[in-house]
Design a protein around this motif. Structure first.
Motif, PDB file in Angstrom:
ATOM      1  N   LEU A 235       5.103 -10.041 -11.859  1.00 37.25           N
ATOM      2  CA  LEU A 235       4.629  -9.219 -10.746  1.00 37.25           C
ATOM      3  C   LEU A 235       5.785  -8.922  -9.808  1.00 37.25           C
ATOM      4  N   ALA A 236       5.947  -7.645  -9.437  1.00 43.89           N
ATOM      5  CA  ALA A 236       6.963  -7.248  -8.459  1.00 43.89           C
ATOM      6  C   ALA A 236       6.274  -6.562  -7.284  1.00 43.89           C
ATOM      7  N   VAL A 237       6.744  -6.862  -6.067  1.00 42.11           N
ATOM      8  CA  VAL A 237       6.136  -6.331  -4.843  1.00 42.11           C
ATOM      9  C   VAL A 237       7.124  -5.352  -4.207  1.00 42.11           C
ATOM     10  N   VAL A 238       6.653  -4.141  -3.904  1.00 37.85           N
ATOM     11  CA  VAL A 238       7.506  -3.110  -3.317  1.00 37.85           C
ATOM     12  C   VAL A 238       6.846  -2.608  -2.041  1.00 37.85           C
ATOM     13  N   ASN A 239       7.607  -2.560  -0.975  1.00 39.74           N
ATOM     14  CA  ASN A 239       7.110  -2.027   0.290  1.00 39.74           C
ATOM     15  C   ASN A 239       7.053  -0.503   0.209  1.00 39.74           C
ATOM     16  N   VAL A 240       5.956   0.088   0.660  1.00 38.78           N
ATOM     17  CA  VAL A 240       5.784   1.540   0.678  1.00 38.78           C
ATOM     18  C   VAL A 240       5.967   2.022   2.118  1.00 38.78           C
ATOM     19  N   LYS A 241       6.913   2.910   2.297  1.00 42.65           N
ATOM     20  CA  LYS A 241       7.216   3.392   3.640  1.00 42.65           C
ATOM     21  C   LYS A 241       6.038   4.171   4.214  1.00 42.65           C
ATOM     22  N   LYS A 269      -0.218  -6.392   6.533  1.00 41.82           N
ATOM     23  CA  LYS A 269       0.681  -5.942   5.467  1.00 41.82           C
ATOM     24  C   LYS A 269       1.934  -6.814   5.414  1.00 41.82           C
ATOM     25  N   LYS A 270       2.504  -7.097   6.584  1.00 43.90           N
ATOM     26  CA  LYS A 270       3.698  -7.946   6.633  1.00 43.90           C
ATOM     27  C   LYS A 270       3.397  -9.341   6.088  1.00 43.90           C
ATOM     28  N   GLU A 271       2.226  -9.880   6.456  1.00 43.46           N
ATOM     29  CA  GLU A 271       1.847 -11.195   5.949  1.00 43.46           C
ATOM     30  C   GLU A 271       1.731 -11.189   4.427  1.00 43.46           C
ATOM     31  N   TRP A 272       1.112 -10.128   3.879  1.00 38.53           N
ATOM     32  CA  TRP A 272       0.973 -10.037   2.422  1.00 38.53           C
ATOM     33  C   TRP A 272       2.346 -10.002   1.748  1.00 38.53           C
ATOM     34  N   LEU A 273       3.258  -9.169   2.266  1.00 40.64           N
ATOM     35  CA  LEU A 273       4.584  -9.069   1.660  1.00 40.64           C
ATOM     36  C   LEU A 273       5.322 -10.402   1.714  1.00 40.64           C
ATOM     37  N   GLU A 277       6.178 -12.835  -1.616  1.00 43.45           N
ATOM     38  CA  GLU A 277       7.561 -13.190  -1.957  1.00 43.45           C
ATOM     39  C   GLU A 277       7.767 -14.699  -1.924  1.00 43.45           C
ATOM     40  N   GLU A 278       7.212 -15.356  -0.902  1.00 36.55           N
ATOM     41  CA  GLU A 278       7.381 -16.803  -0.776  1.00 36.55           C
ATOM     42  C   GLU A 278       6.710 -17.532  -1.938  1.00 36.55           C
ATOM     43  N   THR A 279       5.517 -17.090  -2.309  1.00 34.22           N
ATOM     44  CA  THR A 279       4.806 -17.736  -3.410  1.00 34.22           C
ATOM     45  C   THR A 279       5.522 -17.520  -4.733  1.00 34.22           C
TER      46      THR A 279
END
Length: 723
Positions: A235-241, A269-273, A277-279
């Protein structure tokens, strides 16, 4: 004349403003002054004017000044318009590059944090007491006893079990594991990745090793249905502007798909990102720690003491002569010791070629070496870097990246993925990237007023992109013949996207048959360019367009039939008088272009034509229909075109037959026979000949129609005729 007290200075100003020399500039300054009052100005002007003529002249001066100001403003806007566009484009490019730079910095930050954690883990392993003190200082809530730790773990699992009881269909997919616990959960809204349209509301459960997505049940509050389960390893997480009204979004990349979710606000949203990443980082560290624990050498069991005095001598001989089967692999070389760190540096600096070169060098060195425990440990470390390198290369080829540069911009990432042995993934990502690029290019085309101009641009953009993609594909995957079938499938889907845009502009807008024929001809000519690389998609474009072309032919056929019936209803069976020689010459030229070479025998004295206007109009309209239809022709349309021609011709033939049977006047009857002769002996053979030339084979239906309709015998004394 008409002066008011105290108005002398104002009158003088107006006189100056209305004067010939410098009047325009003074009037402009007066109108631009801050204290200008229009009502007072008009009132004073009316009092000072000598009559209607002065007011008209002043009005013209103000009107001229207004037009001059408007023209000056328009010139300034036109001069700066191109600069505005260029500036906006550069800002957009800069914004895209800054967005990419932000992602690169985020990746480097994650790599540096992973390296730091690895170093700390190594230090903890060397000095367990120091590691325990550091852990206690870093986490003030660390359990003080095994009992407290067990209670905390039990509480986490109980919370996870309670929440998952609300999700239907996930019990069998989530086997109970002693180490699984819930990290974070919350409501999200899913959006379509292509059109940014809202799809559904979901609830996400983030566990320490996976992410569960569930959809809300409509009639049960707080209950959910299982939708998907994604392991954190892939799984990769990408921030959407943020792009209002689309904001507070992030994207999850799970090869080969991706999903976009919207949080309730920016904070969530910030908490999810951060928690994702931390997990993921904790998951990677725990997995690495587990592998290292498994790789630790275990002490061999102590053999029982033997009472045989000769065993000691045998053992000494075995120690002196090591087994030839056990070959020691030398991993003490400096470049091997530094290989994991060098790979991290190459990935952080985006030196993909250097990273793959190091991997090739290691594989070549270990190719003929036995797989010992130290080699397995080294392989485990290197495989982790290979996964990181693969993720970065996959992101380089994702459609979210900048699509500038054409197909060659993807060559670097594609070639390195192929070298890593992932040709299938490289092929899939390359074709997805090019599909997004082609779709973006088509969307950016401006829909011009002229349909043919837009089709020229559309065909140029699409087929040029397709040709460039094919050539780049041939270069990148020259040694992978198994990938070519994927390219053919991609080309077919891309052609379907092109035909959708083509049909929407040409056929849905009800263009004329001639315009549609020209547009289809342009598309066919561009499609032939692909034969340069051995790719023929003409049959695909025929298959996709056949339905729309059939509809256009039938629609135009109905128009011709209705027009012919309308002219037949007003038929008076009179000769045509074109009034001027120019008009007669123009008609001769039109008939010659239709293929009627013997038209002069049907012209009379002066400007008369010995044919009916209905028959002449029918001839021109039928031949024009045939010419345009032949431009659209391909084998699937053979019967449609033939049946349309037969229906059109039957309308004229039946009308002549009916008129010949019903007309009583001998002169008109003779004129009708002359028109029938022209129709049967001149027009129908021309139609047959032109159809055979355009199609390549004769039409038996047209021959049968002409033979059945030929005038065989006419009895002038009766009211019947045999046709």
């Amino acid at each position: 004349a008409g002066r008011v007290p105290g108005g002398g200075s104002c009158g003088a100003d107006m006189a100056l403003s209305l004067g010939e020399g410098g009047g325009g500039s003074r009037l402009r300054r007066q109108l631009e002054s801050g204290g200008f009052a229009a009502g007072e100005y008009v009132k004073q002007l009316s009092q000072q004017s000598d009559g209607d003529r002065d007011l008209q002249e002043h009005r013209q001066r103000i009107q001229a000044l207004s037009e001059e100001t408007a023209q000056s403003l328009k010139r300034n806007v036109y001069q700066n318009y191109r600069q505005f566009i260029e500036t906006a484009r550069e800002i957009s490019y800069l914004e895209s590059e800054m967005y990419q730079l932000s992602h690169i910095l985020t990746e480097q930050k994650g790599i540096m944090e992973a390296v730091t954690q690895a170093l700390l883990l190594q230090a903890d392993r060397d000095d367990p007491a120091l590691g325990a003190r550091r852990a206690a200082a870093a986490d003030p809530f660390l359990p003080l006893s095994a009992k407290d730790a067990a209670a905390n773990e039990e509480g986490r699992q109980r919370t996870l079990t309670t929440l998952l009881e609300k999700v239907e269909g996930c019990r069998d997919l989530l086997p109970e594991s002693p180490g699984k616990y819930l990290v974070y959960n919350g409501d999200l809204v899913e959006y379509d990745a292509d059109h940014m349209a809202q799809i559904q509301r979901v609830h996400a459960f983030l566990m320490n090793d996976c992410l569960l997505v569930a959809t809300a049940l409509p009639n049960r509050r707080g209950a959910y249905r299982y939708d998907a389960l994604y392991p954190l390893d892939g799984l990769a997480v990408v921030n959407v502007k943020d792009n209002p009204p689309m904001k507070d979004m992030f994207k999850l990349l799970m090869f080969p798909e991706s999903r976009i979710f919207q949080a309730e606000n920016a904070k969530i949203k910030k908490e999810w990102l951060e928690v994702l990443e931390e997990t993921k980082r904790n998951r990677a560290l725990s997995e690495k720690r587990r592998l290292e624990q498994e790789a630790l050498p275990r002490p061999a069991p102590t053999p029982p003491e033997s009472t045989n005095p000769f065993d000691e001598d045998e053992d000494e001989e075995e120690e002196d002569e090591p087994s030839a089967e056990e070959e020691v692999v030398d991993l003490s070389l400096e470049w091997i010791q530094e290989l994991p760190e060098d790979l991290d540096v190459c990935i952080a600096q985006r030196d993909f070629e250097g990273a793959v070169d190091l991997l090739d060098k290691l594989n070549e060195y270990l190719a003929d070496k036995p797989v010992s425990q130290p080699v397995k440990e080294l392989r485990a470390k290197v495989d982790e870097r290979v996964r990181q390198l693969t993720d970065v290369l996959v992101f380089e080829l994702s459609p979210d990246r900048s699509l500038r540069g054409g197909p060659r911009a993807t060559r670097r990432a594609v070639s390195q993925l192929i070298r890593l042995g992932q040709s299938t993934k490289a092929c899939e990502l390359f074709l997805k990237n090019r599909a997004a690029a082609v779709q973006t290019a088509i969307r950016q085309l401006r829909i011009e007023g002229a349909t043919l101009l837009y089709i020229h641009k559309l065909c140029h953009v699409f087929f040029t992109s397709l040709l460039e993609t094919a050539r780049e594909f041939e270069t990148d995957f020259a040694g992978n013949n198994g990938c070519y079938s994927a390219f053919v499938v991609w080309a077919r889907s891309s052609m379907r996207m092109f035909v959708d845009a083509f049909s929407k502009q040409v056929f849905d807008s009800k263009e004329s048959l001639s315009t549609a024929a020209e547009c289809v001809k342009v598309a066919k000519e561009h499609c032939k360019q692909l034969s340069e690389i051995g790719l023929d998609l003409t049959f695909i474009i025929h298959t996709l367009l056949v339905k729309d072309i059939k509809g256009a032919l039938q629609s135009y056929k109905d128009i011709i039939i209705e027009a012919t019936k309308h002219r037949n209803s007003e038929e008076m069976w009179r000769k045509m008088n074109l009034m001027t020689p120019e008009a007669l010459g123009k008609l001769r030229e039109e008939m010659r272009s239709c293929g009627v070479g013997n038209f002069d025998q049907y012209t009379g004295d002066d400007c008369w034509v010995n044919l009916s206007y209905t028959v002449v109009a029918f001839t021109k309209q039928t031949m024009a229909f045939l010419e345009e239809a032949l431009k659209l022709y391909f084998p699937e349309l053979h019967m449609v075109l033939l049946e349309s021609l037969v229906e059109i011709i039957l309308v004229a033939v039946q009308h002549v037959d009916y008129s010949l049977r019903c007309e009583q006047d001998p002169e008109k009857k003779a004129f009708i026979r002359q028109n029938a002769s022209f129709l049967y002996e001149t027009v129908l053979p021309v139609v047959e000949k032109r159809f055979e030339e355009g199609v390549g084979k004769p039409a038996k239906q047209l021959q049968d129609l002409r033979n059945a309709s030929r005038l065989m015998r006419v009895n002038p004394e009766s009211t019947t005729s045999v046709v």
